[in-house]
Design an enzyme around this catalytic site. Structure first.
Site, short mmCIF file in Angstrom:
data_model
loop_
_atom_site.label_atom_id
_atom_site.label_comp_id
_atom_site.label_asym_id
_atom_site.label_seq_id
_atom_site.Cartn_x
_atom_site.Cartn_y
_atom_site.Cartn_z
N SER A 142 -1.36 -1.15 5.65
CA SER A 142 -1.93 -0.14 4.76
C SER A 142 -2.01 -0.70 3.35
O SER A 142 -1.16 -1.50 2.93
CB SER A 142 -1.07 1.12 4.75
OG SER A 142 -1.49 2.02 3.73
N TYR A 156 6.73 5.43 3.72
CA TYR A 156 5.58 4.87 4.44
C TYR A 156 5.26 3.46 3.93
O TYR A 156 5.02 2.55 4.72
CB TYR A 156 4.38 5.78 4.24
CG TYR A 156 3.13 5.32 4.97
CD1 TYR A 156 3.05 5.40 6.36
CD2 TYR A 156 2.03 4.83 4.27
CE1 TYR A 156 1.91 4.99 7.03
CE2 TYR A 156 0.89 4.42 4.93
CZ TYR A 156 0.83 4.50 6.32
OH TYR A 156 -0.30 4.08 6.97
#
Length: 247
Positions: A142, A156
């Site tokens: 990501s 995350y």
């Protein structure tokens, strides 16, 4: 002209929707037979399988919880058994839990690490036993693994950053077999979970140099390149496909 992945078998975890579905379809378009895992949405995954089959490729959907190591290993082994081999593993399945560090629960932490970190490790461990020399492992990270622009992304971001270490370590370990291991970091991508017309989409798109969201096909194109024979000298790399989000 022979398609670049003709005769290959790929497994895409979380391949029933979003970026994962885009990757599964692109690998099939390039000639691969494709297995995918899903957690809940059997109908959506079946639609992806049907589309892959319409391209003349074999396809398989396996229900597997990426938080369960036995299920992950079982999905890898089942792919190799039913489709006859395994050449490409794409670690795509992930959970996205956002919240302040003092508000997220211990269960939130455990689930994120189980799916986003342990899941890819177990999948790669299982795949290494099946991959032929010259195989491919590609993980989907990501953009926030490199640039966390909003509060609440610590958990995350940490989980996705861990994939960079996994990628480099596996690249060194599996390199003698000609197996390449790479990480693709998507930027904001238009999916049902993160639509380009969502409530915060304009702000998020504004952080990119291009001022827009990616399509799943944009991410899939880079994965397909890394899976192809032409990328055989690319390993241990982190490739940002983020519209300049991290520039």
């Amino acid at each position: 002209m022979k398609r670049t992945l003709e005769g290959k078998v790929a497994l895409v975890t979380g391949g029933g929707r979003g970026i994962g579905a885009g990757i599964a379809l692109r690998l099939a378009q390039d000639g691969a037979d494709v297995a995918l895992t899903y957690l809940r949405n059997a109908e959506q995954s079946a639609a992806v399988v049907k589309e892959i089959q319409s391209l003349g490729r074999r396809a398989l959907a396996v229900q597997a919880d990426s938080a369960d190591p036995a299920a992950v290993q079982g999905a890898v082994d089942r792919t190799a058994t039913i489709l006859g081999r395994l050449d490409i593993l794409v670690n795509n399945a992930a959970v996205f839990l956002v919240g302040a560090v003092d508000e997220l629960s211990r269960d939130d932490v455990e689930q994120t690490i189980a799916v986003n970190v342990r899941g890819p490790y177990v999948a790669a461990q299982a795949a290494a036993r099946h991959l032929s020399d010259g195989g491919r492992i590609i993980s989907i990270g990501s953009n926030v693994g490199e640039r966390a622009v909003f509060p609440g992304l610590a958990l995350y971001s940490m989980s996705k950053t861990a994939l960079a270490g996994l990628t480099r370590g596996l690249a060194r370990e599996l390199g003698p077999r000609g197996i390449t291991v790479n990480l693709v970091n998507p930027g904001p991508t238009d999916t049902d979970a993160n639509p380009a017309d969502g409530p915060n989409a304009a702000t998020i798109a504004g952080f990119t140099a291009l001022g827009r969201f990616a399509r799943p096909a944009d991410i899939a194109a880079t994965v397909a390149h890394l899976a192809a024979p032409e990328a055989g000298y690319v390993t241990g790399a982190v490739v940002n496909v983020d519209g300049g989000f991290t520039s």
